[in-house]
Design a protein around this motif. Structure first.
Motif, PDB file in Angstrom:
ATOM      1  N   ASP A 106      -1.092  -6.022 -27.391  1.00  0.00           N
ATOM      2  CA  ASP A 106      -0.999  -7.353 -28.013  1.00  0.00           C
ATOM      3  C   ASP A 106       0.406  -7.922 -27.860  1.00  0.00           C
ATOM      4  O   ASP A 106       0.581  -9.095 -27.511  1.00  0.00           O
ATOM      5  CB  ASP A 106      -1.381  -7.269 -29.495  1.00  0.00           C
ATOM      6  CG  ASP A 106      -2.882  -7.022 -29.687  1.00  0.00           C
ATOM      7  OD1 ASP A 106      -3.634  -7.169 -28.706  1.00  0.00           O
ATOM      8  OD2 ASP A 106      -3.276  -6.689 -30.824  1.00  0.00           O
ATOM      9  N   ILE A 110       1.415 -11.205 -25.597  1.00  0.00           N
ATOM     10  CA  ILE A 110       2.123 -12.372 -26.146  1.00  0.00           C
ATOM     11  C   ILE A 110       3.380 -12.671 -25.343  1.00  0.00           C
ATOM     12  O   ILE A 110       3.662 -13.818 -24.981  1.00  0.00           O
ATOM     13  CB  ILE A 110       2.465 -12.137 -27.634  1.00  0.00           C
ATOM     14  CG1 ILE A 110       1.174 -12.119 -28.473  1.00  0.00           C
ATOM     15  CG2 ILE A 110       3.406 -13.216 -28.145  1.00  0.00           C
ATOM     16  CD1 ILE A 110       1.389 -11.700 -29.912  1.00  0.00           C
ATOM     17  N   GLY A 113       2.630 -14.087 -21.928  1.00  0.00           N
ATOM     18  CA  GLY A 113       1.966 -15.380 -21.923  1.00  0.00           C
ATOM     19  C   GLY A 113       0.471 -15.321 -21.782  1.00  0.00           C
ATOM     20  O   GLY A 113      -0.198 -16.357 -21.636  1.00  0.00           O
ATOM     21  N   HIS A 114      -0.111 -14.100 -21.855  1.00  0.00           N
ATOM     22  CA  HIS A 114      -1.566 -13.971 -21.756  1.00  0.00           C
ATOM     23  C   HIS A 114      -2.249 -14.316 -23.081  1.00  0.00           C
ATOM     24  O   HIS A 114      -3.449 -14.613 -23.098  1.00  0.00           O
ATOM     25  CB  HIS A 114      -1.948 -12.540 -21.351  1.00  0.00           C
ATOM     26  CG  HIS A 114      -1.427 -12.143 -19.999  1.00  0.00           C
ATOM     27  ND1 HIS A 114      -1.822 -12.754 -18.828  1.00  0.00           N
ATOM     28  CD2 HIS A 114      -0.513 -11.202 -19.630  1.00  0.00           C
ATOM     29  CE1 HIS A 114      -1.207 -12.197 -17.806  1.00  0.00           C
ATOM     30  NE2 HIS A 114      -0.390 -11.246 -18.276  1.00  0.00           N
ATOM     31  N   ILE A 115      -1.528 -14.201 -24.152  1.00  0.00           N
ATOM     32  CA  ILE A 115      -2.084 -14.484 -25.472  1.00  0.00           C
ATOM     33  C   ILE A 115      -1.236 -15.553 -26.147  1.00  0.00           C
ATOM     34  O   ILE A 115       0.002 -15.443 -26.192  1.00  0.00           O
ATOM     35  CB  ILE A 115      -2.119 -13.209 -26.350  1.00  0.00           C
ATOM     36  CG1 ILE A 115      -2.980 -12.117 -25.699  1.00  0.00           C
ATOM     37  CG2 ILE A 115      -2.645 -13.523 -27.748  1.00  0.00           C
ATOM     38  CD1 ILE A 115      -2.947 -10.797 -26.441  1.00  0.00           C
ATOM     39  N   ASP A 116      -1.920 -16.574 -26.668  1.00  0.00           N
ATOM     40  CA  ASP A 116      -1.231 -17.635 -27.420  1.00  0.00           C
ATOM     41  C   ASP A 116      -1.011 -17.148 -28.852  1.00  0.00           C
ATOM     42  O   ASP A 116      -1.978 -16.856 -29.563  1.00  0.00           O
ATOM     43  CB  ASP A 116      -2.090 -18.900 -27.414  1.00  0.00           C
ATOM     44  CG  ASP A 116      -1.347 -20.082 -28.038  1.00  0.00           C
ATOM     45  OD1 ASP A 116      -0.298 -19.852 -28.681  1.00  0.00           O
ATOM     46  OD2 ASP A 116      -1.823 -21.216 -27.891  1.00  0.00           O
ATOM     47  N   PRO A 117       0.237 -17.029 -29.290  1.00  0.00           N
ATOM     48  CA  PRO A 117       0.504 -16.524 -30.647  1.00  0.00           C
ATOM     49  C   PRO A 117      -0.229 -17.307 -31.727  1.00  0.00           C
ATOM     50  O   PRO A 117      -0.642 -16.726 -32.743  1.00  0.00           O
ATOM     51  CB  PRO A 117       2.017 -16.666 -30.791  1.00  0.00           C
ATOM     52  CG  PRO A 117       2.534 -16.665 -29.397  1.00  0.00           C
ATOM     53  CD  PRO A 117       1.484 -17.332 -28.566  1.00  0.00           C
ATOM     54  N   SER A 118      -0.417 -18.617 -31.520  1.00  0.00           N
ATOM     55  CA  SER A 118      -1.090 -19.443 -32.539  1.00  0.00           C
ATOM     56  C   SER A 118      -2.576 -19.113 -32.629  1.00  0.00           C
ATOM     57  O   SER A 118      -3.217 -19.373 -33.655  1.00  0.00           O
ATOM     58  CB  SER A 118      -0.895 -20.926 -32.228  1.00  0.00           C
ATOM     59  OG  SER A 118      -1.488 -21.267 -30.982  1.00  0.00           O
ATOM     60  N   GLU A 119      -3.130 -18.546 -31.553  1.00  0.00           N
ATOM     61  CA  GLU A 119      -4.559 -18.221 -31.547  1.00  0.00           C
ATOM     62  C   GLU A 119      -4.817 -16.722 -31.773  1.00  0.00           C
ATOM     63  O   GLU A 119      -5.972 -16.289 -31.759  1.00  0.00           O
ATOM     64  CB  GLU A 119      -5.179 -18.641 -30.211  1.00  0.00           C
ATOM     65  CG  GLU A 119      -5.130 -20.154 -29.971  1.00  0.00           C
ATOM     66  CD  GLU A 119      -5.727 -20.526 -28.631  1.00  0.00           C
ATOM     67  OE1 GLU A 119      -6.141 -19.591 -27.887  1.00  0.00           O
ATOM     68  OE2 GLU A 119      -5.792 -21.734 -28.318  1.00  0.00           O
ATOM     69  N   TYR A 120      -3.753 -15.957 -31.942  1.00  0.00           N
ATOM     70  CA  TYR A 120      -3.907 -14.506 -32.123  1.00  0.00           C
ATOM     71  C   TYR A 120      -4.553 -14.195 -33.468  1.00  0.00           C
ATOM     72  O   TYR A 120      -4.139 -14.705 -34.509  1.00  0.00           O
ATOM     73  CB  TYR A 120      -2.544 -13.823 -32.043  1.00  0.00           C
ATOM     74  CG  TYR A 120      -2.603 -12.329 -32.296  1.00  0.00           C
ATOM     75  CD1 TYR A 120      -3.109 -11.467 -31.336  1.00  0.00           C
ATOM     76  CD2 TYR A 120      -2.154 -11.807 -33.504  1.00  0.00           C
ATOM     77  CE1 TYR A 120      -3.160 -10.104 -31.556  1.00  0.00           C
ATOM     78  CE2 TYR A 120      -2.196 -10.444 -33.745  1.00  0.00           C
ATOM     79  CZ  TYR A 120      -2.699  -9.588 -32.761  1.00  0.00           C
ATOM     80  OH  TYR A 120      -2.766  -8.237 -32.992  1.00  0.00           O
TER      81      TYR A 120
END
Length: 366
Positions: A106, A110, A113-120
């Protein structure tokens, strides 16, 4: 810290675990390629990210984690924990590795850039952890099986090596003792004593011949056991002491204090005779023509203590030099080391006020 790591970190084992998990990842990549080729409806994924994100990072994390587990597993083996406790600990660790991998993925996602922190979502991450929990469990215990098998085989090889060394050392002890006792001065003095006794006391002369015969027979033909009962060891010693009493007559006094409850306990075969011979050999001098030797065998806590004392000449040599000169002393220390590891005590030293010398051996009670 370096000494601690050197004691518990086995490079060969780490390479074995590394190779095993690398093989697992190769199989995993081959499976992914097969599924991607034969099932084109599967969602597309970039191979570069897959190899970097799902394989390399996972491999580094797992190998690092299993290195720490290998170190702690060796500690668990040394502590002799019950199997229930060991399995419980490893079950907890198998769950923990899944959580650690999920957390690292995770964080890496983040940062990359594979995961958007706002959508985690933490719950979604936990669902992914649960989805592969049984796989993490199986991989973990497969590697634990490798670790325990490795240490077991290593212990078996070390035990076989120690057994071989002990057999060789026991043979060497017998040969050194036999060589010592067959030296011309020993046989000449003993036979001369028998010759004198033949005119004075024929019965005692016969007894001395029997003692000499029995003593040499015990050295040559007794069993090849590295440990025998204290009672059997004392029986062999008695033949030797009877000969000494005849040879040195009124100039040697030997006393014994033996705890009879220890007679069935195991001691290294042929350990007492060379210690006593050394005590007599170095105890006599121009200033000490009458020698007293005291032998005691007592229990000290969970150890058996053998002590041989004399009131003769103090030792002038270092312990290392004395072991080189003493009959069979170096061999005794080597045998003690191979039999008991570090769980023994062997010391030759002057008594207080230089009123004699004492040799002390402490071994675990068996």
């Amino acid at each position: 810290m370096k000494i601690h790591l050197k004691k518990y970190l086995d490079v060969k084992l780490i390479l074995l675990l590394t190779g095993f998990y690398a093989l697992f990842n190769i199989v995993y990549v081959a499976k992914a390629a097969y599924m991607h080729h034969y099932f084109p409806r599967m969602p597309e994924f970039p191979w570069r990210d897959f190899l970097l994100y799902n394989i390399l990072v996972d491999w580094v994390v797992v190998v690092t984690y299993m290195t720490l587990i290998a170190i702690n597993t060796k500690k668990l083996l040394n502590k002799n924990y019950s199997w229930v406790k060991i399995i419980s600990i490893h079950t907890l660790f198998s769950i923990l590795i899944g959580l650690i991998i999920r957390m690292i993925f995770d964080i890496f996602g983040i940062l990359a850039g594979h995961i958007d922190p706002s959508e985690y979502e933490l719950q979604e991450s936990f669902h992914r952890f649960v989805a592969v929990m049984e796989l993490n469990f199986l991989i973990y215990f497969a590697m634990i099986f490798i670790i325990y098998t490795y240490y077991y085989l290593k212990q078996v090889k070390e035990a076989e090596k120690r057994h071989s060394l002990l057999e060789t050392q026991l043979v060497n002890t017998r040969m050194k003792m036999l060589s010592s006792q067959l030296q011309p001065h020993f046989l000449f003095n003993t036979l001369n004593s028998i010759s004198v006794l033949a005119d004075l006391d024929a019965g005692k002369a016969k007894d001395t011949i029997a003692d000499l015969s029995d003593f040499l027979r015990e050295i040559l033909y007794s069993s090849d056991e590295n440990e025998i009962s204290l009672g059997k060891e004392l029986k062999t010693l008695e033949y030797y002491l009877n000969i000494l009493n005849i040879r040195f007559s009124d100039h040697l006094k030997i006393t014994k204090v033996i705890d009879e409850e220890l007679l069935n306990k195991k001691v290294p075969a042929l350990i007492l005779q060379p210690i006593i011979e050394n005590s007599i050999k170095h105890g006599y001098s121009y200033g000490h023509t009458d020698l007293e030797v005291h032998i005691s065998v007592q229990q000290e806590g969970d150890h058996l203590q053998i002590k041989v004392e004399n009131n003769g000449e103090p030792i002038r040599l270092s312990e290392v030099e004395l072991q080189k000169k003493g009959v069979g002393l170096a061999n005794i220390k080597d045998r003690l080391n191979n039999l008991y590891g570090s769980d023994f005590f062997f010391k030759i030293r002057n008594k207080e006020n230089n009123v004699g010398v004492e040799t002390i051996v402490c071994i675990p009670l068996k």
